[in-house]
Design an enzyme around this catalytic site. Structure first.
Site, mmCIF file in Angstrom:
data_model
loop_
_atom_site.group_PDB
_atom_site.id
_atom_site.type_symbol
_atom_site.label_atom_id
_atom_site.label_comp_id
_atom_site.label_asym_id
_atom_site.label_seq_id
_atom_site.Cartn_x
_atom_site.Cartn_y
_atom_site.Cartn_z
ATOM 1 N N ASP A 39 -6.642 1.178 1.035
ATOM 2 C CA ASP A 39 -6.657 1.290 2.491
ATOM 3 C C ASP A 39 -8.046 0.895 2.988
ATOM 4 O O ASP A 39 -8.871 0.389 2.222
ATOM 5 C CB ASP A 39 -6.265 2.704 2.938
ATOM 6 C CG ASP A 39 -7.334 3.738 2.570
ATOM 7 O OD1 ASP A 39 -8.289 3.407 1.822
ATOM 8 O OD2 ASP A 39 -7.222 4.890 3.043
ATOM 9 N N LYS B 44 0.830 -1.211 0.000
ATOM 10 C CA LYS B 44 0.000 0.000 0.000
ATOM 11 C C LYS B 44 0.862 1.257 0.000
ATOM 12 O O LYS B 44 0.630 2.196 -0.774
ATOM 13 C CB LYS B 44 -0.940 0.009 1.209
ATOM 14 C CG LYS B 44 -1.910 1.182 1.215
ATOM 15 C CD LYS B 44 -2.732 1.237 2.493
ATOM 16 C CE LYS B 44 -1.940 1.818 3.631
ATOM 17 N NZ LYS B 44 -2.740 2.059 4.856
#
Length: 213
Positions: A138, A120
């Protein structure tokens, strides 16, 4: 969600915010990298408060190494998991100095090899600092993708892979920013603001909230 609805969804989000970006404050790829590492399980607001004090003192790998782990901790002590984050930031600074002449690499493999940097974080840096059309999933994007029916998946990687397939090319560069901001301010976890949502009619969420009387 049908292809036409997906195009319409991103068209509306684009009209609301033509040039979205991260809410983390930064002026260089290195500042962004550190801010994203610090933001794990923390808010952007909290990270910005810390980096506003840190970056005027140390905002390069060499400067942070000179500062040292213990002094770095004092600047970021208001952020969750600051002990392990300080250790990771010092370690990644050393690698950047030793292997990349203090520059932030612009490949996923090199970024993910840095301490404290996962997929991420790498995606955020690649997209925001270097203009790659990556999708950083997220909790907000995971929620929006599943609720709306845009890209349902059981885990973040499944959602990322599905988003990569369904998001039209012309929207990919900004897509994850639009989805994060939508999840943060409209499609909130506990009480989504469905009456004010611009994509309400396209959304598959069964438990839409209603307007207050």
């Amino acid at each position: 969600m049908k292809k036409a609805d997906i195009v319409e969804l991103f068209t509306r989000l684009q009209e609301l915010d033509p040039h979205p970006t991260t809410e983390l404050e930064y002026s260089t790829p290195f500042e962004l990298l550190v801010a994203v590492v610090l933001s794990a399980q923390a808010t952007d607001v909290g990270v910005n408060k810390a980096t506003r004090k840190l970056y005027p003192v140390a905002n390069t790998p060499r400067a942070i190494l000179k500062l040292g782990e213990e002094k770095l901790k004092k600047y970021i002590s208001t952020i969750g998991l600051f002990n392990s984050k300080a250790k990771n930031v010092i370690a990644l600074c050393q690698i950047l100095v030793d292997q990349y002449d203090s520059a932030v690499p612009d490949t996923r493999e090199a970024l993910e090899a840095l301490p404290g940097v996962g997929r991420k974080t790498a995606n955020v840096v690649l997209n925001t600092a270097f203009g790659h059309p990556t999708i950083a999933v997220d909790t907000h994007i995971f929620r929006v993708a599943n609720r709306t029916g845009l890209a349902p998946g059981k885990d973040v990687r499944a959602v990322e892979d599905k988003l990569e397939k369904v998001i039209p090319k012309e929207f990919k560069q900004d897509a994850h920013h639009w989805l994060i901001l939508h999840g943060r301010y409209v499609c909130k976890a506990r009480k989504p603001n469905c009456p004010e949502c611009v994509i309400r009619d396209l959304c598959r969420f069964k438990d839409k909230t209603v307007a207050a009387e």
